[in-house]
Design a protein around this motif. Structure first.
Motif, PDB file in Angstrom:
ATOM      1  N   ASN A   4      -7.849   2.780  -5.485  1.00 29.99           N
ATOM      2  CA  ASN A   4      -6.464   2.447  -5.167  1.00 29.99           C
ATOM      3  C   ASN A   4      -6.408   1.525  -3.970  1.00 29.99           C
ATOM      4  N   CYS A   5      -6.235   0.227  -4.204  1.00 26.51           N
ATOM      5  CA  CYS A   5      -5.917  -0.684  -3.108  1.00 26.51           C
ATOM      6  C   CYS A   5      -6.973  -0.711  -2.007  1.00 26.51           C
ATOM      7  N   VAL A   6      -8.261  -0.589  -2.351  1.00 27.33           N
ATOM      8  CA  VAL A   6      -9.282  -0.669  -1.303  1.00 27.33           C
ATOM      9  C   VAL A   6     -10.280  -1.799  -1.526  1.00 27.33           C
ATOM     10  N   CYS A  26       0.815  -1.209   0.000  1.00 31.37           N
ATOM     11  CA  CYS A  26       0.000   0.000   0.000  1.00 31.37           C
ATOM     12  C   CYS A  26       0.848   1.258   0.000  1.00 31.37           C
ATOM     13  N   MET A  27       1.973   1.193  -0.684  1.00 33.60           N
ATOM     14  CA  MET A  27       2.837   2.363  -0.751  1.00 33.60           C
ATOM     15  C   MET A  27       3.159   2.731  -2.180  1.00 33.60           C
ATOM     16  N   THR A  28       3.575   3.957  -2.360  1.00 32.86           N
ATOM     17  CA  THR A  28       3.880   4.459  -3.692  1.00 32.86           C
ATOM     18  C   THR A  28       5.380   4.483  -3.916  1.00 32.86           C
ATOM     19  N   PRO A  29       5.918   3.593  -4.733  1.00 31.16           N
ATOM     20  CA  PRO A  29       7.352   3.626  -4.990  1.00 31.16           C
ATOM     21  C   PRO A  29       7.719   4.791  -5.903  1.00 31.16           C
ATOM     22  N   ALA A  30       9.004   5.143  -5.902  1.00 29.71           N
ATOM     23  CA  ALA A  30       9.459   6.200  -6.812  1.00 29.71           C
ATOM     24  C   ALA A  30       9.284   5.703  -8.240  1.00 29.71           C
ATOM     25  N   GLN A  31       8.709   6.518  -9.075  1.00 27.71           N
ATOM     26  CA  GLN A  31       8.474   6.125 -10.462  1.00 27.71           C
ATOM     27  C   GLN A  31       8.226   7.371 -11.292  1.00 27.71           C
ATOM     28  N   PRO A  32       8.412   7.238 -12.593  1.00 30.06           N
ATOM     29  CA  PRO A  32       8.183   8.409 -13.438  1.00 30.06           C
ATOM     30  C   PRO A  32       6.705   8.786 -13.408  1.00 30.06           C
ATOM     31  N   THR A  33       6.412  10.012 -13.117  1.00 29.72           N
ATOM     32  CA  THR A  33       5.041  10.509 -13.129  1.00 29.72           C
ATOM     33  C   THR A  33       4.950  11.600 -14.178  1.00 29.72           C
ATOM     34  N   GLY A  85      -3.366   5.760   0.264  1.00 33.97           N
ATOM     35  CA  GLY A  85      -3.632   4.994  -0.951  1.00 33.97           C
ATOM     36  C   GLY A  85      -2.337   4.517  -1.571  1.00 33.97           C
ATOM     37  N   CYS A  86      -2.441   3.532  -2.466  1.00 37.02           N
ATOM     38  CA  CYS A  86      -1.207   3.023  -3.058  1.00 37.02           C
ATOM     39  C   CYS A  86      -1.159   3.403  -4.517  1.00 37.02           C
ATOM     40  N   GLY A  87      -0.119   4.089  -4.891  1.00 41.59           N
ATOM     41  CA  GLY A  87       0.095   4.416  -6.288  1.00 41.59           C
ATOM     42  C   GLY A  87      -0.669   5.639  -6.741  1.00 41.59           C
TER      43      GLY A  87
END
Length: 367
Positions: free
Chosen positions: A149-151, A26-33, A54-56
């Protein structure tokens, strides 16, 4: 039910900040946004972002003027980001079961509308359960897009969640959501574990059950967009989970007629914000602007009957329609998300849309 109470306690009391979580589910990793999303997020109040679990980042394409419902909206981070993307003529509704989260979201409504320069609010928040959308006062056939998101995995009755989502979507509407899925059906010991449930793992659906559930509800078969392996850092939890594996996957489900279109050639007209020249529709289809592509019957129906209809030029079928030489039985709804996650990790392909629930990468799974 008990699982709902446990989730309310976990997200309302036990979690005070994102770093309290025990896994990356349930976490947001570093990624291109995409830049336009980063800019939209910069305008969201810091407290709203700090209290968001929320995740992502879940951002489907072509949202201007849309009516969007965010399931499990929490403190409202995504709602306020989407508010800017739909514009003043669109509307975003967030529904959440946790009163404390909704208090944070509502506290900053006027702040955000002033920040965005909107004359009247285009965001509203509703207290309620994702299994009971109509009961919470949401109208049937009223939303263009539902995001989550992840719910869904926190719900004890996932079939009802899909059924309620289908009911409040307009014809042609889309449920675009990320969640955690398991490699097979989970036993009661894992499903009833409070921490695993709160971590989005105990309630994970076997991915094949999602396909069956969605079709039974009336949706088009789920189309896999991205998938990423989930890691659990806590050894005690790992021991309980044993050989069960988990993946975070983003799927898109549409409320469109079945079998109404033949396979045909389509051409992406280009110009969708964030996907001006290339539209990554799912893990099997990437559309380049002004380039003709053969699509199968199901995808042709989705594109013709959804909000994407004006973004594509449709051409008559040219004989048999096997998309890009891919066998007809291989499509985005048949892809094993665990295989895609493995392939994604090896190829290191970043998701162009920012991904969803822990989804950092996507791969062309149909080659």
């Amino acid at each position: 039910g008990q699982s709902v109470r446990d989730a309310k306690e976990y997200y309302g009391k036990r979690l005070k900040k994102t770093s309290d979580l025990q896994s990356n589910a349930c976490m947001t990793p570093a990624q291109p946004t995409p830049t336009f999303i980063r800019e939209a997020l910069k305008k969201v109040h810091p407290e709203v972002i700090a209290r968001y679990y929320g995740c992502g980042l879940l951002v489907p394409e072509s949202l201007e003027g849309c009516s969007i419902l965010d399931l499990g909206s929490g403190s409202g981070r995504d709602c306020y980001m989407l508010s800017q993307l739909v514009g003043e003529k669109g509307h975003v509704t967030g529904i959440d079961m946790t009163e404390g989260q909704l208090d944070v979201a509502r506290k900053y409504l006027d702040y955000h509308m002033t920040e965005f320069g909107f004359q009247k609010p285009n965001v509203s928040f509703v207290q309620g359960y994702i299994e009971a959308l109509t009961e919470a006062g949401l109208q049937k056939n009223s939303f263009d897009v539902i995001i989550s998101n992840c719910v869904v995995n926190l719900s004890p009755d996932k079939r009802r969640v899909l059924s309620e989502a289908y009911a409040v979507l307009k014809d042609g509407g889309e449920l675009y959501f990320s969640d955690i899925y398991s490699s097979s059906r989970l036993p009661e010991q894992i499903r009833n574990h409070k921490v695993l449930w709160g971590e989005c793992l105990g309630g994970a659906l076997w991915w094949k059950d999602l396909l069956q559930m969605a079709e039974a509800t009336g949706f088009s078969l789920p189309r896999l967009v991205t998938a990423t392996a989930v890691t659990v850092d806590n050894k005690e939890l790992q021991d309980i989970l044993g050989d069960f594996r988990f993946v975070s996957a983003t799927y898109r489900l549409f409320k469109v007629p079945k079998g109404q279109s033949k396979g045909c050639g389509v051409m992406y007209n280009g110009g969708i914000p964030g996907a001006e020249t290339v539209l990554h529709f799912d893990c099997c289809y990437t559309f380049n602007a002004n380039e003709a592509v053969e699509v199968d019957q199901e995808l042709a129906s989705i594109l013709k009957h959804s909000r994407f209809a004006e973004d594509f030029t449709f051409q008559p079928p040219g004989g048999s329609c096997e998309p890009r030489g891919i066998p007809a039985e291989v499509s985005a709804n048949a892809v094993d998300p665990f295989e895609l996650a493995l392939k994604s990790g090896k190829q290191g392909l970043a998701s162009a849309t920012g991904g969803g629930c822990c989804s950092t990468r996507s791969a062309d799974c149909c080659k």
